[in-house]
Design a protein around this motif. Structure first.
Motif, PDB file in Angstrom:
ATOM      1  N   GLU A   1       0.840  -1.192   0.000  1.00  0.00           N
ATOM      2  CA  GLU A   1       0.000   0.000   0.000  1.00  0.00           C
ATOM      3  C   GLU A   1       0.883   1.253   0.000  1.00  0.00           C
ATOM      4  OE1 GLU A   1      -3.613  -1.718   2.743  1.00  0.00           O
ATOM      5  OE2 GLU A   1      -1.798  -0.982   3.721  1.00  0.00           O
ATOM      6  N   ILE A   2       0.467   2.289  -0.746  1.00  0.00           N
ATOM      7  CA  ILE A   2       1.220   3.540  -0.768  1.00  0.00           C
ATOM      8  C   ILE A   2       0.985   4.288   0.545  1.00  0.00           C
ATOM      9  CG2 ILE A   2       1.522   5.773  -1.893  1.00  0.00           C
ATOM     10  CD1 ILE A   2       0.650   4.471  -4.500  1.00  0.00           C
ATOM     11  N   CYS A   3       2.077   4.651   1.211  1.00  0.00           N
ATOM     12  CA  CYS A   3       2.002   5.407   2.471  1.00  0.00           C
ATOM     13  C   CYS A   3       2.339   6.877   2.273  1.00  0.00           C
ATOM     14  CB  CYS A   3       2.953   4.810   3.500  1.00  0.00           C
ATOM     15  SG  CYS A   3       2.575   3.103   3.895  1.00  0.00           S
ATOM     16  N   CYS A   4       3.189   7.164   1.289  1.00  0.00           N
ATOM     17  CA  CYS A   4       3.628   8.541   1.065  1.00  0.00           C
ATOM     18  C   CYS A   4       4.070   8.690  -0.390  1.00  0.00           C
ATOM     19  CB  CYS A   4       4.792   8.868   2.009  1.00  0.00           C
ATOM     20  SG  CYS A   4       5.356  10.572   1.939  1.00  0.00           S
ATOM     21  N   MET A   5       3.786   9.855  -0.951  1.00  0.00           N
ATOM     22  CA  MET A   5       4.265  10.201  -2.288  1.00  0.00           C
ATOM     23  C   MET A   5       5.032  11.509  -2.177  1.00  0.00           C
ATOM     24  SD  MET A   5       0.845   9.291  -4.538  1.00  0.00           S
ATOM     25  CE  MET A   5       1.415  10.243  -5.908  1.00  0.00           C
ATOM     26  N   ALA A   6       6.084  11.650  -2.988  1.00  0.00           N
ATOM     27  CA  ALA A   6       6.877  12.883  -2.956  1.00  0.00           C
ATOM     28  C   ALA A   6       7.412  13.189  -4.341  1.00  0.00           C
ATOM     29  CB  ALA A   6       8.035  12.750  -1.976  1.00  0.00           C
ATOM     30  N   THR A   7       7.628  14.474  -4.595  1.00  0.00           N
ATOM     31  CA  THR A   7       8.347  14.907  -5.786  1.00  0.00           C
ATOM     32  C   THR A   7       9.530  15.727  -5.312  1.00  0.00           C
ATOM     33  OG1 THR A   7       6.946  16.880  -5.999  1.00  0.00           O
ATOM     34  CG2 THR A   7       6.325  14.938  -7.297  1.00  0.00           C
ATOM     35  N   GLY A   8      10.636  15.621  -6.019  1.00  0.00           N
ATOM     36  CA  GLY A   8      11.839  16.347  -5.630  1.00  0.00           C
ATOM     37  C   GLY A   8      12.503  17.013  -6.822  1.00  0.00           C
ATOM     38  N   THR A   9      13.093  18.166  -6.551  1.00  0.00           N
ATOM     39  CA  THR A   9      13.861  18.898  -7.547  1.00  0.00           C
ATOM     40  C   THR A   9      15.298  18.975  -7.052  1.00  0.00           C
ATOM     41  OG1 THR A   9      11.912  20.224  -8.058  1.00  0.00           O
ATOM     42  CG2 THR A   9      14.038  21.064  -8.837  1.00  0.00           C
ATOM     43  N   PHE A  10      16.227  18.600  -7.906  1.00  0.00           N
ATOM     44  CA  PHE A  10      17.634  18.515  -7.520  1.00  0.00           C
ATOM     45  C   PHE A  10      18.493  19.321  -8.482  1.00  0.00           C
ATOM     46  CE2 PHE A  10      15.326  14.911  -6.066  1.00  0.00           C
ATOM     47  CZ  PHE A  10      15.767  14.739  -4.775  1.00  0.00           C
ATOM     48  N   LYS A  11      19.462  20.031  -7.940  1.00  0.00           N
ATOM     49  CA  LYS A  11      20.394  20.845  -8.723  1.00  0.00           C
ATOM     50  C   LYS A  11      21.714  20.091  -8.825  1.00  0.00           C
ATOM     51  CE  LYS A  11      22.184  24.971 -10.062  1.00  0.00           C
ATOM     52  NZ  LYS A  11      22.209  25.156 -11.467  1.00  0.00           N
ATOM     53  N   HIS A  12      22.230  19.973 -10.038  1.00  0.00           N
ATOM     54  CA  HIS A  12      23.542  19.359 -10.237  1.00  0.00           C
ATOM     55  C   HIS A  12      24.614  20.371  -9.840  1.00  0.00           C
ATOM     56  CE1 HIS A  12      21.994  15.878 -12.338  1.00  0.00           C
ATOM     57  NE2 HIS A  12      21.226  16.692 -13.053  1.00  0.00           N
ATOM     58  N   LEU A  13      25.575  19.925  -9.052  1.00  0.00           N
ATOM     59  CA  LEU A  13      26.676  20.773  -8.609  1.00  0.00           C
ATOM     60  C   LEU A  13      27.999  20.093  -8.879  1.00  0.00           C
ATOM     61  CD1 LEU A  13      25.401  21.815  -5.071  1.00  0.00           C
ATOM     62  CD2 LEU A  13      25.312  23.166  -7.154  1.00  0.00           C
ATOM     63  N   LYS A  14      29.017  20.912  -9.087  1.00  0.00           N
ATOM     64  CA  LYS A  14      30.370  20.372  -9.171  1.00  0.00           C
ATOM     65  C   LYS A  14      30.804  20.041  -7.741  1.00  0.00           C
ATOM     66  CE  LYS A  14      34.972  21.295 -10.852  1.00  0.00           C
ATOM     67  NZ  LYS A  14      35.862  22.225 -11.529  1.00  0.00           N
ATOM     68  N   ARG A  15      31.290  18.828  -7.547  1.00  0.00           N
ATOM     69  CA  ARG A  15      31.728  18.401  -6.219  1.00  0.00           C
ATOM     70  C   ARG A  15      32.937  19.220  -5.791  1.00  0.00           C
ATOM     71  NH1 ARG A  15      30.985  13.407  -3.361  1.00  0.00           N
ATOM     72  NH2 ARG A  15      29.724  12.772  -5.129  1.00  0.00           N
ATOM     73  N   LEU A  16      32.899  19.737  -4.567  1.00  0.00           N
ATOM     74  CA  LEU A  16      34.003  20.533  -4.048  1.00  0.00           C
ATOM     75  C   LEU A  16      35.142  19.635  -3.595  1.00  0.00           C
ATOM     76  CD1 LEU A  16      31.980  23.087  -1.898  1.00  0.00           C
ATOM     77  CD2 LEU A  16      32.949  23.431  -4.181  1.00  0.00           C
ATOM     78  N   ALA A  17      36.335  20.084  -3.785  1.00  0.00           N
ATOM     79  CA  ALA A  17      37.511  19.340  -3.313  1.00  0.00           C
ATOM     80  C   ALA A  17      37.518  19.340  -1.787  1.00  0.00           C
ATOM     81  CB  ALA A  17      38.784  19.978  -3.845  1.00  0.00           C
ATOM     82  N   THR A  18      37.886  18.215  -1.208  1.00  0.00           N
ATOM     83  CA  THR A  18      37.952  18.094   0.244  1.00  0.00           C
ATOM     84  C   THR A  18      39.411  18.061   0.670  1.00  0.00           C
ATOM     85  OG1 THR A  18      35.925  16.809   0.198  1.00  0.00           O
ATOM     86  CG2 THR A  18      37.209  16.691   2.196  1.00  0.00           C
ATOM     87  N   ARG A  19      39.770  18.988   1.535  1.00  0.00           N
ATOM     88  CA  ARG A  19      41.138  18.990   2.045  1.00  0.00           C
ATOM     89  C   ARG A  19      41.310  17.856   3.038  1.00  0.00           C
ATOM     90  NH1 ARG A  19      42.150  24.786   4.255  1.00  0.00           N
ATOM     91  NH2 ARG A  19      40.418  25.623   3.108  1.00  0.00           N
ATOM     92  N   ASN A  20      42.445  17.235   3.015  1.00  0.00           N
ATOM     93  CA  ASN A  20      42.795  16.179   3.959  1.00  0.00           C
ATOM     94  C   ASN A  20      41.790  15.033   3.943  1.00  0.00           C
ATOM     95  OD1 ASN A  20      45.022  17.728   4.807  1.00  0.00           O
ATOM     96  ND2 ASN A  20      43.724  18.848   6.233  1.00  0.00           N
ATOM     97  N   ALA A  21      41.237  14.712   2.778  1.00  0.00           N
ATOM     98  CA  ALA A  21      40.236  13.651   2.687  1.00  0.00           C
ATOM     99  C   ALA A  21      40.795  12.322   3.167  1.00  0.00           C
ATOM    100  CB  ALA A  21      39.729  13.533   1.254  1.00  0.00           C
ATOM    101  N   GLU A  22      42.067  12.019   2.819  1.00  0.00           N
ATOM    102  CA  GLU A  22      42.660  10.759   3.247  1.00  0.00           C
ATOM    103  C   GLU A  22      42.782  10.721   4.768  1.00  0.00           C
ATOM    104  OE1 GLU A  22      44.196  12.814   1.006  1.00  0.00           O
ATOM    105  OE2 GLU A  22      43.643  11.755  -0.815  1.00  0.00           O
TER     106      GLU A  22
END
Length: 100
Positions: free
Chosen positions: A66-87
């Protein structure tokens, strides 16, 4: 339930995207229909994709189908930011996980 649906749609929006790109939710509308119990399942459908935006619809089902919830979503594509000290961060998280 909303977080679960948001993440499911965001994962769908990121699928097929290059590793250096990510998405951010810029809008979400939902309709609750009944309490969600048991094992939950989400079905996500792509409505439209452009070079910068993605639009998705999701339905959350209970263990009786049975359906309990319905949703619609809008998403923006972004360039992934560099992470310092990721390792270093990954090493710290791994070390902490082994300590507990």
């Amino acid at each position: 339930m909303l977080t679960l649906m948001d993440v499911a749609m965001a994962v769908a929006a990121r699928s097929g995207e290059p590793a250096e790109r990510s998405v951010v939710t810029i809008g979400m509308k939902n309709n609750f229909m009944q309490a969600a119990t048991g094992v939950l399942r989400i079905k996500v459908d792509s409505v439209r994709r452009t070079a910068t935006m993605a639009f998705y619809a999701a339905k959350l089902y209970n263990d009786q189908g049975e359906i309990c919830c319905m949703a619609t979503g809008t998403f923006k594509h972004l360039k992934r930011l560099a992470t310092r000290n990721a390792e270093f961060i990954v090493l710290m998280i791994t070390s902490l996980a082994h300590c507990s």
